[in-house]
Design a protein around this motif. Structure first.
Motif, PDB file in Angstrom:
ATOM      1  N   VAL A  28       0.793  -1.183  -0.007  1.00 27.29           N
ATOM      2  CA  VAL A  28      -0.153   0.014   0.153  1.00 27.29           C
ATOM      3  C   VAL A  28       0.873   1.214   0.149  1.00 27.29           C
ATOM      4  N   LEU A  29       0.460   2.220  -0.823  1.00 25.86           N
ATOM      5  CA  LEU A  29       1.296   3.310  -0.830  1.00 25.86           C
ATOM      6  C   LEU A  29       0.488   4.577  -0.293  1.00 25.86           C
ATOM      7  N   GLN A  30       1.135   5.712   0.060  1.00 25.20           N
ATOM      8  CA  GLN A  30       0.678   6.873   0.301  1.00 25.20           C
ATOM      9  C   GLN A  30       0.548   7.740  -0.929  1.00 25.20           C
ATOM     10  N   GLU A  31      -0.464   8.598  -1.036  1.00 25.31           N
ATOM     11  CA  GLU A  31      -0.515   9.333  -2.246  1.00 25.31           C
ATOM     12  C   GLU A  31       0.469  10.134  -2.861  1.00 25.31           C
ATOM     13  N   GLU A  32       1.438  10.446  -1.701  1.00 24.18           N
ATOM     14  CA  GLU A  32       2.449  11.551  -2.150  1.00 24.18           C
ATOM     15  C   GLU A  32       3.702  10.354  -2.914  1.00 24.18           C
ATOM     16  N   GLN A  33       3.588   9.261  -2.501  1.00 23.71           N
ATOM     17  CA  GLN A  33       4.499   8.302  -3.151  1.00 23.71           C
ATOM     18  C   GLN A  33       4.359   7.965  -4.498  1.00 23.71           C
ATOM     19  N   VAL A  34       3.072   8.038  -4.895  1.00 27.45           N
ATOM     20  CA  VAL A  34       2.422   7.486  -6.207  1.00 27.45           C
ATOM     21  C   VAL A  34       3.366   8.139  -7.568  1.00 27.45           C
ATOM     22  N   HIS A  35       3.427   9.690  -7.356  1.00 26.46           N
ATOM     23  CA  HIS A  35       3.779  10.300  -8.425  1.00 26.46           C
ATOM     24  C   HIS A  35       5.343  10.248  -8.430  1.00 26.46           C
ATOM     25  N   ASP A  36       5.972   9.977  -7.545  1.00 23.78           N
ATOM     26  CA  ASP A  36       7.524   9.892  -7.418  1.00 23.78           C
ATOM     27  C   ASP A  36       7.939   8.444  -7.754  1.00 23.78           C
ATOM     28  N   ILE A  37       7.277   7.228  -7.860  1.00 21.45           N
ATOM     29  CA  ILE A  37       7.574   6.112  -8.297  1.00 21.45           C
ATOM     30  C   ILE A  37       6.962   5.988  -9.865  1.00 21.45           C
ATOM     31  N   GLU A  70      -9.678  -0.438   1.097  1.00 21.05           N
ATOM     32  CA  GLU A  70     -10.383   0.570   0.795  1.00 21.05           C
ATOM     33  C   GLU A  70     -10.456   1.097  -0.767  1.00 21.05           C
ATOM     34  N   LYS A  71     -11.708   1.522  -1.373  1.00 21.95           N
ATOM     35  CA  LYS A  71     -11.606   2.113  -2.348  1.00 21.95           C
ATOM     36  C   LYS A  71     -11.000   3.341  -2.487  1.00 21.95           C
ATOM     37  N   GLY A  72      -9.993   3.738  -3.490  1.00 21.92           N
ATOM     38  CA  GLY A  72      -9.225   4.844  -3.585  1.00 21.92           C
ATOM     39  C   GLY A  72      -7.850   4.595  -3.037  1.00 21.92           C
ATOM     40  N   GLU A  73      -7.414   3.547  -2.489  1.00 18.68           N
ATOM     41  CA  GLU A  73      -6.075   3.188  -1.866  1.00 18.68           C
ATOM     42  C   GLU A  73      -5.369   3.020  -3.262  1.00 18.68           C
ATOM     43  N   TYR A  74      -3.983   3.288  -2.972  1.00 19.72           N
ATOM     44  CA  TYR A  74      -3.157   3.113  -4.048  1.00 19.72           C
ATOM     45  C   TYR A  74      -2.306   1.857  -3.684  1.00 19.72           C
ATOM     46  N   LEU A  75      -1.913   1.201  -4.562  1.00 19.87           N
ATOM     47  CA  LEU A  75      -1.029  -0.030  -4.417  1.00 19.87           C
ATOM     48  C   LEU A  75       0.137  -0.007  -5.588  1.00 19.87           C
ATOM     49  N   PHE A  76       1.371  -0.465  -4.913  1.00 16.73           N
ATOM     50  CA  PHE A  76       2.485  -0.609  -5.771  1.00 16.73           C
ATOM     51  C   PHE A  76       2.627  -2.213  -5.934  1.00 16.73           C
ATOM     52  N   CYS A  77       2.450  -3.078  -7.192  1.00 17.85           N
ATOM     53  CA  CYS A  77       2.010  -4.108  -7.585  1.00 17.85           C
ATOM     54  C   CYS A  77       3.266  -4.557  -8.420  1.00 17.85           C
ATOM     55  N   VAL A  78       3.706  -6.163  -7.896  1.00 18.86           N
ATOM     56  CA  VAL A  78       4.538  -6.569  -9.094  1.00 18.86           C
ATOM     57  C   VAL A  78       3.913  -7.737  -9.568  1.00 18.86           C
ATOM     58  N   LEU A  79       3.648  -7.660 -10.934  1.00 27.09           N
ATOM     59  CA  LEU A  79       3.068  -8.718 -11.519  1.00 27.09           C
ATOM     60  C   LEU A  79       4.138  -9.753 -11.927  1.00 27.09           C
ATOM     61  N   ASN A  80       3.629 -11.019 -11.997  1.00 25.76           N
ATOM     62  CA  ASN A  80       4.522 -12.054 -12.326  1.00 25.76           C
ATOM     63  C   ASN A  80       4.338 -12.636 -13.777  1.00 25.76           C
ATOM     64  N   PRO A 101       6.427  -4.399 -12.780  1.00 23.81           N
ATOM     65  CA  PRO A 101       5.741  -3.290 -11.963  1.00 23.81           C
ATOM     66  C   PRO A 101       4.661  -2.495 -12.220  1.00 23.81           C
ATOM     67  N   VAL A 102       3.649  -2.097 -11.675  1.00 21.97           N
ATOM     68  CA  VAL A 102       2.752  -1.298 -11.991  1.00 21.97           C
ATOM     69  C   VAL A 102       2.171  -0.627 -10.612  1.00 21.97           C
ATOM     70  N   ILE A 103       1.642   0.624 -10.862  1.00 25.27           N
ATOM     71  CA  ILE A 103       0.853   1.605  -9.709  1.00 25.27           C
ATOM     72  C   ILE A 103      -0.529   1.286  -9.947  1.00 25.27           C
ATOM     73  N   CYS A 104      -1.198   0.811  -9.133  1.00 28.42           N
ATOM     74  CA  CYS A 104      -2.718   0.619  -9.047  1.00 28.42           C
ATOM     75  C   CYS A 104      -3.527   1.585  -8.072  1.00 28.42           C
ATOM     76  N   GLU A 105      -4.826   1.694  -8.627  1.00 24.54           N
ATOM     77  CA  GLU A 105      -5.632   2.108  -7.503  1.00 24.54           C
ATOM     78  C   GLU A 105      -6.868   1.378  -7.513  1.00 24.54           C
ATOM     79  N   VAL A 106      -7.244   1.155  -6.119  1.00 28.24           N
ATOM     80  CA  VAL A 106      -8.597   0.445  -5.919  1.00 28.24           C
ATOM     81  C   VAL A 106      -9.853   1.183  -6.315  1.00 28.24           C
ATOM     82  N   VAL A 107     -10.439   0.167  -7.361  1.00 24.63           N
ATOM     83  CA  VAL A 107     -11.489   1.124  -7.727  1.00 24.63           C
ATOM     84  C   VAL A 107     -13.081   0.269  -7.339  1.00 24.63           C
TER      85      VAL A 107
END
Length: 240
Positions: free
Chosen positions: A123-132, A172-182, A193-199
């Motif tokens: 789980v990411l904080q919103e400020e981490q999303v754009h940085d990554i 929770e809807k609206g949370e941000y995740l750093f995901c590593v797909l295989n 790797p992808v950044i995702c948002e829970v919809v």
């Protein structure tokens, strides 16, 4: 009440009634794209568009249209007739009568493919999303040590728009995740790797304490999206 579903400046698209609602060819029957200018009542609205006369067709009276209204991440559909119009300050204004119930619809741009491979997320904080998002993958790998609480789950399906999985962990809807797909086994690729948002996050009615989690990708390039779609094609051919 229509005002509770949509708001002024929502995107409005008119289509001819010549296609099946679930058809992928609906864009071929698009007449014009506008913005919702004013809600007069639950059965009457005014839509506005640029009066450039280049790409858009004029609406015709006595012709029924399919009307899609986009508000945030929701799409509402109804049938409507054009009543009257006017032009002012470079805009065309269409007064439209809604003649059917306004219903929410789900429109998927990408085909889903069943996929049961494991993936990891944090789980990411919103400020981490754009940085990554703004870093290259090699730079991201160096900072992975700073991400804590990685969890592993199995995918349910994957598409060019996002992924879905089930979990006993509520997100929770609206949370941000750093995901590593295989992508192991596909074109010698493993970590993706992808950044995702829970919809969407909801509990299954018939399964206790298991949640259906749906994510959309954020900040991916069209090349990355194409790779994901090709992976889906590969999964389909493998019969996975």
């Amino acid at each position: 009440m229509l005002e509770e579903l949509v708001s002024n400046e929502s995107k409005v698209i008119f289509y001819r009634c010549l296609f099946q609602p679930e058809s992928d060819d609906m864009e071929k029957n698009r007449v014009c794209r506008c913005q919702l200018y004013k809600i007069l009542s639950d059965s009457e609205i005014i839509a506005a568009c640029n009066d450039n006369g280049e790409e858009e067709e004029a609406l015709k009276k006595h012709e029924c249209y399919i009307l899609d209204i986009y508000n945030l991440n929701k799409v509402y559909r109804c049938n409507a007739y054009y009543i009257q119009g006017s032009s002012e300050n470079g805009y065309r204004y269409y007064t439209v009568q809604i003649v059917s119930p306004v219903q929410r619809v789900q429109r998927r741009r990408y085909q889903r493919y069943p996929c049961h491979s494991l993936f990891a997320y944090s789980v990411l904080q919103e400020e981490q999303v754009h940085d990554i998002i703004n870093k290259e993958w090699e730079e991201v790998k160096k900072s992975l040590a700073g991400l804590s609480g990685f969890k592993q789950e199995a995918l349910a399906d994957i598409s060019g728009g996002g992924i879905r999985f089930t979990s006993k962990q509520l997100l929770e809807k609206g949370e941000y995740l750093f995901c590593v797909l295989n992508f192991g086994g596909y074109n010698n690729k493993k970590a993706f790797p992808v950044i995702c948002e829970v919809v969407y996050s909801g509990q299954f009615v018939n399964i206790k304490d298991v949640f259906d989690i749906r994510l959309k990708y954020l900040g991916i390039t069209e090349q990355q999206r194409e790779q994901i779609i090709h992976f889906g094609f590969w999964l389909e051919r493998q019969g996975i």
